[in-house]
Design an enzyme around this catalytic site. Structure first.
Site, PDB file in Angstrom:
ATOM      1  N   SER A 160       0.839  -1.196   0.000  1.00 44.26           N
ATOM      2  CA  SER A 160       0.000   0.000   0.000  1.00 44.26           C
ATOM      3  C   SER A 160       0.877   1.251   0.000  1.00 44.26           C
ATOM      4  CB  SER A 160      -0.945  -0.037   1.199  1.00 44.26           C
ATOM      5  OG  SER A 160      -1.966   0.930   1.062  1.00 44.26           O
TER       6      SER A 160
ATOM      7  N   LYS B  92     -21.101  17.568   6.050  1.00 40.07           N
ATOM      8  CA  LYS B  92     -20.134  17.832   7.098  1.00 40.07           C
ATOM      9  C   LYS B  92     -19.954  16.651   8.035  1.00 40.07           C
ATOM     10  CE  LYS B  92     -17.182  20.349   9.241  1.00 40.07           C
ATOM     11  NZ  LYS B  92     -15.869  20.578   8.609  1.00 40.07           N
TER      12      LYS B  92
END
Length: 297
Positions: A116, A168
């Site tokens: 990764s 949000k």
């Protein structure tokens, strides 16, 4: 003699002298311990390490900059032993390596795992050396969280949120995710994944579609990665050092040079040593465990 005529004064002077000498020794030790070790630069290859989860990039960036600006170091080995980490820190390391390899050759040496974000960084070097059994690849991005809504319902808690926009609190663990939020977060992950694939392709000189076929998150052994052109050679750190030295025009057996690090502080060492001794004495005595237990109440 003075010691016989004034024994108390003599004793005080002796204590004062011993105390002064101790302060001088500790002060010198602190100054020496805080000064970084100067590496031997003759016929050496700089070694920059990425170990563990990549959560912060600053130390790696500083190490790369140090070797990039040190003229005596002609080549660098990036030693990676990491399962990955944050996207941002991995990208910062990638950018710094792309800049560094324009100045001097950089070779990656993969340890047990370089996956990764660990592979993200490795891809930015001039060449990659992996062990046959190195776990690498895992070219992908993942985002996840645990939803606690059902637990909150059972205990009777109801979160109250004030937000400036619909997104949000996207991914809030206290309520179910809406379809709009799910699409939004998936788009974010897809965008980051596209950046990962594009950067690997650019650094490795591969086509984006070819990298995309390998970038479904799966891991590869060093041997598999080499056959897929994700790795260049099979070998260990010593092999990587030799390759880097060759690219840097060095002759003879290369000497690994690690970035300067401050030594342990002398005062911290003395305090830690005293703490260990006190703890050992307490635990070895009959009153030790009960004393520690009472202090914890």
């Amino acid at each position: 003699m003075f010691s016989r005529r004034h024994p108390i004064l003599f004793f005080v002077l002796m204590l004062t002298g011993m105390f002064s000498a101790t302060v001088v020794v500790i002060s010198v030790g602190v100054m020496v311990s805080l000064s970084p070790e100067a590496p031997v630069l003759e016929n050496g290859v700089g070694v920059v390490e990425i170990t563990g989860v990549i959560a912060d990039s600053q130390q790696v960036l500083d190490d790369l900059k140090y070797f990039r600006e040190t003229d005596e170091v002609k080549a660098i080995v990036l030693r990676v032993n990491s399962p990955g980490g944050g996207v941002g820190p991995s990208q910062e390391i990638y950018r710094s390596l792309m800049k560094t390899r324009e100045v001097k050759p950089v070779i990656t040496s993969m340890g047990g795992v370089a996956a990764s974000g660990g592979y993200y960084a490795a891809a930015a070097t001039n060449g990659i050396v992996a062990n046959s059994g190195t776990i690498t690849g895992s070219i992908g991005v993942i985002m996840g969280y645990t939803n606690f809504r059902q637990i909150l319902d059972k205990i009777g808690l109801e979160p109250v949120v004030f937000k400036s926009g619909d997104m949000k609190d996207a991914g809030s663990p206290t309520r179910d995710m809406t379809d709009k939020e799910r699409d939004y977060l998936q788009q974010l992950v897809t965008s980051l994944h596209g950046q990962f694939v594009r950067d690997v392709a650019t650094a490795r000189g591969l086509e984006v579609p070819d990298v995309a076929k390998l970038a479904d998150g799966r891991i590869y052994t060093g041997e598999e990665a080499m056959s897929l052109r994700l790795v260049d050679r099979l070998g260990n750190l010593e092999d990587a050092l030799e390759w880097a030295a060759e690219l840097g025009g060095l002759e003879g057996e290369p000497e690994p040079i690690y970035p300067p690090r401050p030594k342990d502080n002398m005062i911290d060492y003395l305090l830690d040593n005293a703490t260990v001794r006190i703890s050992t004495a307490l635990q070895s005595s009959e009153m030790g465990p009960s004393f520690l237990y009472r202090m914890g109440q």
